[in-house]
Scaffold this active site. Sequence first.
Site, mmCIF file in Angstrom:
data_model
loop_
_atom_site.group_PDB
_atom_site.id
_atom_site.type_symbol
_atom_site.label_atom_id
_atom_site.label_comp_id
_atom_site.label_asym_id
_atom_site.label_seq_id
_atom_site.Cartn_x
_atom_site.Cartn_y
_atom_site.Cartn_z
ATOM 1 N N LYS A 91 -33.844 1.588 43.449
ATOM 2 C CA LYS A 91 -34.489 0.609 44.323
ATOM 3 C C LYS A 91 -35.958 0.460 43.901
ATOM 4 C CE LYS A 91 -31.602 1.108 48.326
ATOM 5 N NZ LYS A 91 -30.540 1.743 47.519
ATOM 6 N N ASP A 125 -31.257 -2.019 41.883
ATOM 7 C CA ASP A 125 -30.700 -2.468 43.164
ATOM 8 C C ASP A 125 -31.511 -3.643 43.695
ATOM 9 O OD1 ASP A 125 -28.715 -0.521 43.358
ATOM 10 O OD2 ASP A 125 -29.922 0.839 44.580
ATOM 11 N N MET A 126 -30.903 -4.417 44.574
ATOM 12 C CA MET A 126 -31.636 -5.508 45.220
ATOM 13 C C MET A 126 -31.880 -5.139 46.679
ATOM 14 S SD MET A 126 -33.130 -8.336 44.654
ATOM 15 C CE MET A 126 -32.493 -9.169 43.185
ATOM 16 N N GLN A 155 -27.123 -11.008 45.645
ATOM 17 C CA GLN A 155 -26.518 -10.882 46.981
ATOM 18 C C GLN A 155 -25.919 -12.226 47.410
ATOM 19 O OE1 GLN A 155 -30.391 -9.880 48.247
ATOM 20 N NE2 GLN A 155 -29.904 -7.749 48.735
ATOM 21 N N ARG A 176 -24.451 -6.837 39.236
ATOM 22 C CA ARG A 176 -23.607 -6.403 40.363
ATOM 23 C C ARG A 176 -23.669 -7.517 41.401
ATOM 24 N NH1 ARG A 176 -26.231 -1.820 43.378
ATOM 25 N NH2 ARG A 176 -25.336 -0.473 41.777
ATOM 26 N N LYS A 179 -22.280 -8.516 48.822
ATOM 27 C CA LYS A 179 -22.566 -9.447 49.929
ATOM 28 C C LYS A 179 -24.056 -9.417 50.291
ATOM 29 C CE LYS A 179 -18.078 -9.528 52.232
ATOM 30 N NZ LYS A 179 -17.321 -9.185 53.451
ATOM 31 N N GLY A 180 -24.664 -8.224 50.267
ATOM 32 C CA GLY A 180 -26.067 -8.066 50.695
ATOM 33 C C GLY A 180 -26.103 -7.357 52.036
ATOM 34 N N ARG A 280 -32.032 4.591 58.731
ATOM 35 C CA ARG A 280 -32.497 3.235 58.399
ATOM 36 C C ARG A 280 -31.319 2.326 58.060
ATOM 37 N NH1 ARG A 280 -37.117 4.319 55.808
ATOM 38 N NH2 ARG A 280 -36.074 4.676 53.840
ATOM 39 N N ARG A 281 -30.417 2.841 57.231
ATOM 40 C CA ARG A 281 -29.248 2.054 56.860
ATOM 41 C C ARG A 281 -28.459 1.646 58.103
ATOM 42 N NH1 ARG A 281 -30.605 1.595 52.200
ATOM 43 N NH2 ARG A 281 -31.283 -0.296 53.205
HETATM 44 C C1 FAD Z 1 -21.502 -0.269 44.819
HETATM 45 C C2 FAD Z 1 -22.267 -1.038 45.845
HETATM 46 C C3 FAD Z 1 -23.603 -1.298 45.629
HETATM 47 C C4 FAD Z 1 -24.336 -2.051 46.538
HETATM 48 N N1 FAD Z 1 -25.634 -2.382 46.244
HETATM 49 C C5 FAD Z 1 -26.290 -3.194 47.079
HETATM 50 C C6 FAD Z 1 -27.588 -3.684 46.754
HETATM 51 O O1 FAD Z 1 -28.162 -3.380 45.694
HETATM 52 N N2 FAD Z 1 -28.208 -4.495 47.648
HETATM 53 C C7 FAD Z 1 -27.613 -4.874 48.822
HETATM 54 O O2 FAD Z 1 -28.214 -5.634 49.576
HETATM 55 N N3 FAD Z 1 -26.394 -4.417 49.149
HETATM 56 C C8 FAD Z 1 -25.715 -3.599 48.318
HETATM 57 N N4 FAD Z 1 -24.469 -3.175 48.655
HETATM 58 C C9 FAD Z 1 -23.958 -3.384 50.033
HETATM 59 C C10 FAD Z 1 -23.202 -4.689 50.145
HETATM 60 O O3 FAD Z 1 -24.103 -5.746 50.004
HETATM 61 C C11 FAD Z 1 -22.491 -4.811 51.504
HETATM 62 O O4 FAD Z 1 -23.417 -4.740 52.535
HETATM 63 C C12 FAD Z 1 -21.438 -3.761 51.743
HETATM 64 O O5 FAD Z 1 -20.750 -3.453 50.569
HETATM 65 C C13 FAD Z 1 -20.424 -4.242 52.777
HETATM 66 O O6 FAD Z 1 -19.815 -5.431 52.314
HETATM 67 P P1 FAD Z 1 -18.293 -5.512 51.827
HETATM 68 O O7 FAD Z 1 -18.232 -6.476 50.700
HETATM 69 O O8 FAD Z 1 -17.753 -4.169 51.565
HETATM 70 O O9 FAD Z 1 -17.548 -6.263 53.014
HETATM 71 P P2 FAD Z 1 -17.466 -5.939 54.621
HETATM 72 O O10 FAD Z 1 -16.648 -7.040 55.128
HETATM 73 O O11 FAD Z 1 -18.815 -5.730 55.121
HETATM 74 O O12 FAD Z 1 -16.695 -4.595 54.584
HETATM 75 C C14 FAD Z 1 -15.286 -4.512 54.348
HETATM 76 C C15 FAD Z 1 -14.810 -3.219 54.991
HETATM 77 O O13 FAD Z 1 -15.358 -2.100 54.253
HETATM 78 C C16 FAD Z 1 -15.766 -1.060 55.139
HETATM 79 N N5 FAD Z 1 -17.207 -0.817 54.922
HETATM 80 C C17 FAD Z 1 -18.041 -1.601 54.228
HETATM 81 N N6 FAD Z 1 -19.287 -1.024 54.131
HETATM 82 C C18 FAD Z 1 -19.201 0.156 54.796
HETATM 83 C C19 FAD Z 1 -20.105 1.224 55.021
HETATM 84 N N7 FAD Z 1 -21.376 1.221 54.563
HETATM 85 N N8 FAD Z 1 -19.670 2.297 55.730
HETATM 86 C C20 FAD Z 1 -18.407 2.355 56.173
HETATM 87 N N9 FAD Z 1 -17.497 1.377 55.981
HETATM 88 C C21 FAD Z 1 -17.869 0.294 55.286
HETATM 89 C C22 FAD Z 1 -15.411 -1.509 56.522
HETATM 90 O O14 FAD Z 1 -14.127 -0.994 56.815
HETATM 91 C C23 FAD Z 1 -15.310 -3.019 56.424
HETATM 92 O O15 FAD Z 1 -14.444 -3.572 57.344
HETATM 93 C C24 FAD Z 1 -23.706 -2.480 47.735
HETATM 94 C C25 FAD Z 1 -22.366 -2.215 47.954
HETATM 95 C C26 FAD Z 1 -21.635 -1.531 47.024
HETATM 96 C C27 FAD Z 1 -20.179 -1.308 47.263
#
Ligand code: FAD
Length: 308
Positions: A91, A125-126, A155, A176, A179-180, A280-281
Amino acid sequence: MSLVDSAIARFLPAVPKPLVRRISERYIAGEELDDALRVVHRLNRDGKLATLDVLGEEVTDPDEAAAIAASYRDAIDAFARGRLDSNVSIKPTALGLMLGYDVCRGNLESVVRHAAERGNFVRIDMEDSTTTDETLRLYRELREDGFENVGVVLQACLRRTIEDVRALAALRPNVRICKGIYLERPEIAFRDFEAVRASFVQALGDLLDNGCYVGIATHDEWLLQEGKRLVAEHELAGDEYEFQMLLGVRPALGDALVREGHRLRIYTPFGQHWYSYSLRRLQENPRIAGYIAADTVNRLLPGRNGDS
Ligand SMILES: Cc1cc2nc3c(=O)[nH]c(=O)nc-3n(C[C@H](O)[C@H](O)[C@H](O)COP(=O)(O)OP(=O)(O)OC[C@H]3O[C@@H](n4cnc5c(N)ncnc54)[C@H](O)[C@@H]3O)c2cc1C
């Protein structure tokens, strides 16, 4: 966001630290590098790759930013020594972006150079939208300086992302797509769940059309299917893309991807700052608090594994 999720997020600081630790345990690889290396070793044994995140963000002390950069260089050395298949995710605010662009740039370049010399790779990371321009500038400058071992994140929730894909295309970036995680204003971000999904699919399709290596970072089953469809349509070999997931999140979905022969990389955070990171998360995105509460309840109920 539901009222229940908001209530859980507000309540979190009152939760005793040991309980937060227990809740966070499956999402964080421990406090020390050795803890994280054990987790990476286990992931590799199970056919998964890793990307290591040294916890720390919004750092305002230059010594701390330099120390985090040093931890990343140590981790890269340890991967080489242990023959572990892992890269690192960084980050910008952990390396001092809030202290100034040049502070961050210097720290980041030291890690990217160290990784390049050891055949490793650095993902930037973003973070939230106040950092997007500077983060893309960091990426662009490093590429222009000849570093090929660096990638960036886009994102899908941000309205600007399709334009960013276009603007970066000539560099054939390693991206990468996710969603964000940050809550952004509706003027700059899609809030609607289906709109974010649509933006994700469009960005992924455009990136693949441009011949980019993409890390498809999601646990959303519908998006995973779309990812597989697009990868098949582009006739990509197994080493021309990867899926990415967070440590401890929906592991059964990840196992299925590996069984199907896809490359899967697990985002593996570790470090001393696990408590503030977790809080924070959880507070930044109350939906996550909802997942965790649901997951914890699931695991307490007999016959449920929390992965549904
Ligand atoms: C490898 C990786 C790197 C990432 N890097 C970044 C980044 O650099 N910047 C950024 O803004 N975001 C980052 N993210 C977070 C991403 O943007 C999403 O907020 C997060 O992945 C949830 O979105 P989803 O696509 O899994 O869909 P969602 O619809 O949000 O999740 C699908 C299902 O996955 C499960 N789930 C998802 N996230 C979690 C969690 N944290 N804890 C428990 N269960 C969960 C839940 O069951 C949910 O119903 C990253 C995610 C991943 C996987």
